[in-house]
Design a protein around this motif. Structure first.
Motif, PDB file in Angstrom:
ATOM      1  N   ASP A 694      34.415  39.098  -8.565  1.00  0.00           N
ATOM      2  CA  ASP A 694      33.148  38.762  -9.229  1.00  0.00           C
ATOM      3  C   ASP A 694      32.142  38.061  -8.319  1.00  0.00           C
ATOM      4  OD1 ASP A 694      34.307  36.303  -8.901  1.00  0.00           O
ATOM      5  OD2 ASP A 694      34.463  35.810 -11.022  1.00  0.00           O
ATOM      6  N   LYS A 695      32.438  37.979  -7.022  1.00  0.00           N
ATOM      7  CA  LYS A 695      31.528  37.272  -6.113  1.00  0.00           C
ATOM      8  C   LYS A 695      31.160  38.182  -4.949  1.00  0.00           C
ATOM      9  CE  LYS A 695      31.131  33.237  -3.082  1.00  0.00           C
ATOM     10  NZ  LYS A 695      31.851  32.095  -2.470  1.00  0.00           N
ATOM     11  N   PRO A 696      29.894  38.606  -4.869  1.00  0.00           N
ATOM     12  CA  PRO A 696      29.500  39.477  -3.757  1.00  0.00           C
ATOM     13  C   PRO A 696      29.404  38.704  -2.449  1.00  0.00           C
ATOM     14  CG  PRO A 696      27.595  38.969  -5.114  1.00  0.00           C
ATOM     15  CD  PRO A 696      28.783  38.370  -5.804  1.00  0.00           C
ATOM     16  N   VAL A 697      29.917  39.294  -1.394  1.00  0.00           N
ATOM     17  CA  VAL A 697      29.770  38.735  -0.061  1.00  0.00           C
ATOM     18  C   VAL A 697      28.309  38.859   0.355  1.00  0.00           C
ATOM     19  CG1 VAL A 697      30.329  39.163   2.358  1.00  0.00           C
ATOM     20  CG2 VAL A 697      32.140  39.161   0.659  1.00  0.00           C
ATOM     21  N   LYS A 698      27.830  37.858   1.069  1.00  0.00           N
ATOM     22  CA  LYS A 698      26.448  37.910   1.538  1.00  0.00           C
ATOM     23  C   LYS A 698      26.414  37.719   3.046  1.00  0.00           C
ATOM     24  CE  LYS A 698      21.831  35.914   1.045  1.00  0.00           C
ATOM     25  NZ  LYS A 698      20.982  34.906   0.370  1.00  0.00           N
ATOM     26  N   GLU A 699      25.580  38.478   3.707  1.00  0.00           N
ATOM     27  CA  GLU A 699      25.390  38.315   5.142  1.00  0.00           C
ATOM     28  C   GLU A 699      23.907  38.117   5.427  1.00  0.00           C
ATOM     29  OE1 GLU A 699      27.732  40.461   7.959  1.00  0.00           O
ATOM     30  OE2 GLU A 699      28.817  41.508   6.375  1.00  0.00           O
ATOM     31  N   ASP A 700      23.630  37.332   6.440  1.00  0.00           N
ATOM     32  CA  ASP A 700      22.255  37.047   6.838  1.00  0.00           C
ATOM     33  C   ASP A 700      22.253  36.927   8.360  1.00  0.00           C
ATOM     34  OD1 ASP A 700      19.932  35.318   7.622  1.00  0.00           O
ATOM     35  OD2 ASP A 700      19.539  35.384   5.464  1.00  0.00           O
ATOM     36  N   THR A 701      21.546  37.801   9.023  1.00  0.00           N
ATOM     37  CA  THR A 701      21.601  37.844  10.493  1.00  0.00           C
ATOM     38  C   THR A 701      21.091  36.554  11.122  1.00  0.00           C
ATOM     39  OG1 THR A 701      19.451  38.974  10.507  1.00  0.00           O
ATOM     40  CG2 THR A 701      21.417  40.355  10.615  1.00  0.00           C
ATOM     41  N   LYS A 702      20.090  35.923  10.499  1.00  0.00           N
ATOM     42  CA  LYS A 702      19.560  34.680  11.072  1.00  0.00           C
ATOM     43  C   LYS A 702      20.566  33.539  10.900  1.00  0.00           C
ATOM     44  CE  LYS A 702      16.622  31.960  13.048  1.00  0.00           C
ATOM     45  NZ  LYS A 702      16.356  32.094  14.505  1.00  0.00           N
ATOM     46  N   ILE A 703      21.145  33.410   9.720  1.00  0.00           N
ATOM     47  CA  ILE A 703      22.138  32.356   9.501  1.00  0.00           C
ATOM     48  C   ILE A 703      23.329  32.566  10.431  1.00  0.00           C
ATOM     49  CG2 ILE A 703      23.775  31.395   7.825  1.00  0.00           C
ATOM     50  CD1 ILE A 703      21.707  31.924   5.650  1.00  0.00           C
ATOM     51  N   ARG A 704      23.766  33.803  10.576  1.00  0.00           N
ATOM     52  CA  ARG A 704      24.874  34.104  11.494  1.00  0.00           C
ATOM     53  C   ARG A 704      24.523  33.677  12.916  1.00  0.00           C
ATOM     54  NH1 ARG A 704      25.699  38.204  15.158  1.00  0.00           N
ATOM     55  NH2 ARG A 704      27.895  38.723  15.617  1.00  0.00           N
ATOM     56  N   LYS A 733      15.307  25.677  10.139  1.00  0.00           N
ATOM     57  CA  LYS A 733      14.158  25.013   9.523  1.00  0.00           C
ATOM     58  C   LYS A 733      12.975  25.955   9.340  1.00  0.00           C
ATOM     59  CE  LYS A 733      11.376  20.818   9.892  1.00  0.00           C
ATOM     60  NZ  LYS A 733      11.137  19.567  10.662  1.00  0.00           N
ATOM     61  N   MET A 734      12.562  26.614  10.406  1.00  0.00           N
ATOM     62  CA  MET A 734      11.411  27.510  10.310  1.00  0.00           C
ATOM     63  C   MET A 734      11.734  28.737   9.475  1.00  0.00           C
ATOM     64  SD  MET A 734       9.693  27.354  14.123  1.00  0.00           S
ATOM     65  CE  MET A 734       8.400  28.461  13.577  1.00  0.00           C
ATOM     66  N   TYR A 735      12.963  29.245   9.601  1.00  0.00           N
ATOM     67  CA  TYR A 735      13.373  30.444   8.857  1.00  0.00           C
ATOM     68  C   TYR A 735      13.298  30.199   7.350  1.00  0.00           C
ATOM     69  CZ  TYR A 735      16.569  34.068   7.093  1.00  0.00           C
ATOM     70  OH  TYR A 735      17.145  35.103   6.393  1.00  0.00           O
ATOM     71  N   LEU A 736      13.782  29.020   6.908  1.00  0.00           N
ATOM     72  CA  LEU A 736      13.786  28.725   5.481  1.00  0.00           C
ATOM     73  C   LEU A 736      12.396  28.390   4.960  1.00  0.00           C
ATOM     74  CD1 LEU A 736      17.066  26.602   5.172  1.00  0.00           C
ATOM     75  CD2 LEU A 736      16.718  29.016   4.623  1.00  0.00           C
ATOM     76  N   ALA A 737      11.527  27.987   5.854  1.00  0.00           N
ATOM     77  CA  ALA A 737      10.169  27.631   5.436  1.00  0.00           C
ATOM     78  C   ALA A 737       9.272  28.844   5.270  1.00  0.00           C
ATOM     79  CB  ALA A 737       9.553  26.670   6.462  1.00  0.00           C
ATOM     80  N   GLU A 738       9.703  29.982   5.753  1.00  0.00           N
ATOM     81  CA  GLU A 738       8.860  31.189   5.694  1.00  0.00           C
ATOM     82  C   GLU A 738       8.650  31.654   4.258  1.00  0.00           C
ATOM     83  OE1 GLU A 738      10.849  34.047   8.107  1.00  0.00           O
ATOM     84  OE2 GLU A 738      10.321  33.075  10.002  1.00  0.00           O
TER      85      GLU A 738
END
Length: 738
Positions: A694-704, A733-738
């Motif tokens: 019931d939990k989808p895996v998530k990927e994010d290239t910037k977080i990685r 910081k900048m990535y999340l602020a976009e």
């Protein structure tokens, strides 16, 4: 088991459904329908004689402009052979007496080929297991007797390797010679006694296909990934007289070839059926792949032939052990019915998608769906790097133009970005009723439901991470925290050495979606996850790179190493058949298995473009792709989201699926390893796991990227967790602020 693995990317296109020509979207501003095309190739299944019950069609070939078939039957210790000829609407037995005198062992997977030269002399080639190795044999007809003319070089094992020369393919010429292609040489043989008249070292890689039109031999040249690049035509089988014919088809699941007496070549596969006339370089498309069984999973072509009048025949083996014989013939009165043509874009080629498109067209002949792939199977399993940024840019350009796809398969794409730009249609009216009726696994499909009740994407398949180990319970390896707690203070290395990148890639997808809440980084949760990751890293040992002592061929250890060098392994569970190797390893080490973090990775995420003029038809196709008609086949690429199909595949008979290999044991020796069907109890456990996900895996290239850049010092022990958290926060910081 059946199946069966660019710095600058080149986007490949495959028209999976379409008309022979003149196929485009109808003018929505016009009241008139397109003019119907008359005349096209059609597929027809031929009824097999009752006398063939218990027999299997092994080969098709043309002789005297009639269809001939070689059929085989297992009887006690012997394999029986018969040759049949098509006679009008039926078939007649034309087996010559000499063929019945050939003694062949009862081996179902024997490689057989019956040939005939210009004077009517027949030859039989057979390759089968003998003395624990494949060994080739050759006979010729001598009146009513069979004369063994096996070349001497086939009877002598290689001095260095110990195995006999493996023959990829063989064909007979009218002049009484034969040409055999092995992995090392191409030989011209004298048909009277098998004497090798000429032999040359094979240059490059020739495939298994060796064809003859009586005067010429045709060999297929292939690249490193097994894709046919060109066909080499040799007069009399001699390379000195060779010419090349370009070849551009690369069908998933294989390409099949045959040649007519006049030198006309026929190619068939999931791309379609094509013809190349003698002396020509261009291949004419006769029939789209979706109009044929070449596109469908659950059956696969075993031979192909064609007659001078244009009729083409193919025999298909099916998963249930039966065969079907198909004829492809030009019908001057057949009318093309397509009135709507939709475009579907998928980043990667997929067998379920091929089947869905083909089967939908068969139920709705008025609808054609053209499929464009960013990457084909041949791209995916080659040694080329796949650049998904190039794909994303190309698709963006398409979406901003009048050439936008109607249907999108959004794996490797930023779905949230498409939703924000309002490029997707709400498809909840299709999905919700299927969930409410229990037709779909809501734990998988429900993760796409928005707070406002809308839904823009649905996955057609899913996979999960299969984790297994020795001396560890399933509960101890079910989550990041439980695994970290178990490994704390353990002196034995469970996973084997990891680089920072490998450790991040292995575990970050399971907390990637949790550590970011909107535009804020949850530092406390991140700290908890990093502390657990550090415990696992302490047990593994962090290395800058692998060598033979802490990895296999420059990579970290995997399931293959569980019998010898590690105690814990993770693998992708991509279907009931695909799990057979992992389960066999678990059984060998007497361990348990579970789904790590009870998480799944959605596959084949399908949506509809808001620019489509055919949204109703596109929605109908999405519903069809989720139905039992499409989801009921194990494609070795994922589990189905259709509940009935999932349960049916769990209960399926896998007794005819097996494989054998060798593994390295704890003492460094080699041992035979059999991958056999697992028990129904194991199948039920896999089913229960799928139902509970019931939990989808998530990927994010910037977080990685930020995690890999920030955690080296922490995981190696030179920095504390607070420093690591601060580094990650600064990097995002900048990535999340976009």
């Amino acid at each position: 088991m059946k199946h069966s693995r660019l710095t600058a990317a080149v986007v490949g296109t495959s028209l999976v459904v379409g008309m022979l020509s003149g196929c485009g979207k109808k003018d929505m501003g016009s009241d008139s329908l397109p003019t119907a095309e008359v005349g096209r190739y059609v597929e027809e299944e031929l009824e097999l004689p009752d006398e063939w019950s218990g027999w299997t069609v092994k080969q098709l070939f043309a002789e005297n402009e009639k269809l001939h078939l070689l059929i085989v039957k297992e009887e006690e210790e012997r394999l029986l052979l018969q040759e049949w000829e098509q006679d009008g609407d039926g078939f007649s037995d034309v087996t010559k007496k000499w063929l019945n005198t050939v003694e062949l062992p009862n081996q179902a997977w024997m490689n057989l080929k019956l040939m005939q030269d210009g004077s009517g002399v027949q030859y039989l080639f057979a390759e089968y297991t003998e003395e624990d190795s494949y060994k080739s044999h050759l006979w010729r007809s001598d009146g009513d007797a069979a004369l063994d003319i096996t070349p001497e070089k086939w009877t002598v094992p290689d001095e260095e390797w110990g195995y006999y020369e493996y023959i990829n393919g063989i064909a007979a010429l009218d002049n009484g010679t034969l040409v055999a292609n092995s992995s090392r040489t191409v030989d011209v043989l004298y048909g009277e006694d098998g004497l090798v008249l000429e032999s040359e070292q094979a240059e490059g890689y020739y495939g298994e296909t060796v064809l003859s039109d009586g005067e010429n031999i045709y060999l297929t040249s292939m690249d490193n990934s097994g894709v046919i690049t060109e066909i080499e035509k040799r007069h009399g089988g001699k390379r000195s007289d060779a010419e090349t014919i370009p070849f551009g088809q690369s069908s998933a699941g294989g390409t099949y070839l045959c040649v007519m007496k006049d030198g006309t070549l026929i190619s068939a596969g999931s791309d379609g059926i094509f013809r190349c006339g003698p002396g020509e370089d261009d291949w004419e498309k006769l029939l789209a792949g979706s109009e044929t069984d070449f596109t469908l999973s659950g059956c696969w072509c075993t031979d192909l032939t064609a007659l001078a009048d244009g009729r083409i025949y193919a025999v298909f083996a099916q998963d249930d052990g039966t065969v079907k014989l198909k004829k492809y013939e030009y019908d001057p009165n057949a009318v093309t019915e397509v009135t709507e043509t939709l475009k579907l874009y998928a980043v990667e080629e997929n067998f379920l998608l091929q089947n869905a498109v083909a089967l939908y067209h068969r139920e709705h002949p008025e609808v054609a769906i053209e499929v464009e792939y960013g990457y084909t199977y041949n791209d995916k399993y080659s040694d080329r790097e796949l650049n998904y940024n190039d794909i994303y840019q190309k698709l963006n350009t398409m979406l901003m133009s009048d050439n936008a796809p109607d249907i999108l398969v959004m794996d490797h794409l930023n779905i949230a970005s498409f939703q924000e730009k309002k490029l997707l249609v709400d498809i909840n009216d299709v999905i919700a009723p299927m969930e409410e009726s229990g037709e779909l696994l809501k734990g998988i499909t429900g993760s796409y439901l928005q707070e406002d009740g809308s839904r823009y994407v649905v996955p057609l398949q899913f996979v999960f991470t299969y984790i297994t180990g020795r001396d560890i319970t399933e509960k101890d390896m079910e989550s990041l925290e439980s695994l970290a707690a178990f490994l704390h203070g353990k002196s034995e290395n469970y996973l084997g050495a990891q680089t920072v990148e490998e450790l991040v890639d292995k575990f970050y997808p399971y907390f990637c979606g949790d550590i970011v809440d909107g535009k804020e980084l949850d530092k406390e949760l991140l700290r908890e996850k990093l502390e657990a990751l550090k415990e696992i890293g302490n047990n593994c040992g962090i290395v800058a790179q692998h060598d033979d002592l802490n990895g296999r061929n420059g990579h970290c250890f995997n399931l293959w190493d569980l019998p010898s060098r590690t105690k814990l392994g993770m693998d992708t569970a991509d279907g009931f058949n695909g799990c057979m190797f992992a389960v066999a390893i678990t059984d060998y080490i007497r361990g348990g298995f579970t789904a790590f973090e009870n998480s799944f990775t959605p596959m084949m995420q399908m949506g509809i473009c808001s620019k489509s003029k055919y949204q109703d038809t596109a929605k109908d196709f999405v519903g069809f792709a989720l139905s039992e008609a499409v989801q009921g086949t194990d494609y070795y690429e994922g589990f189905p989201v259709n509940r009935s199909c999932l349960e049916a595949l769990a209960a399926a008979d896998r007794s005819n699926i097996a494989a054998a290999t060798t593994i390295t044991t704890a003492d460094g020796g080699e041992e035979e390893f059999n991958i056999l069907p697992y028990s129904q109890e194991t199948a039920q456990k896999l089913l229960d796991i799928c139902n509970a996900l019931d939990k989808p895996v998530k990927e994010d290239t910037k977080i990685r990227e930020v995690l890999i850049d920030s955690l080296g010092g922490y995981l190696s022990g030179s920095e504390n967790v607070e420093t690591a958290v601060d580094k990650v926060e600064a990097g995002l910081k900048m990535y999340l602020a976009e």
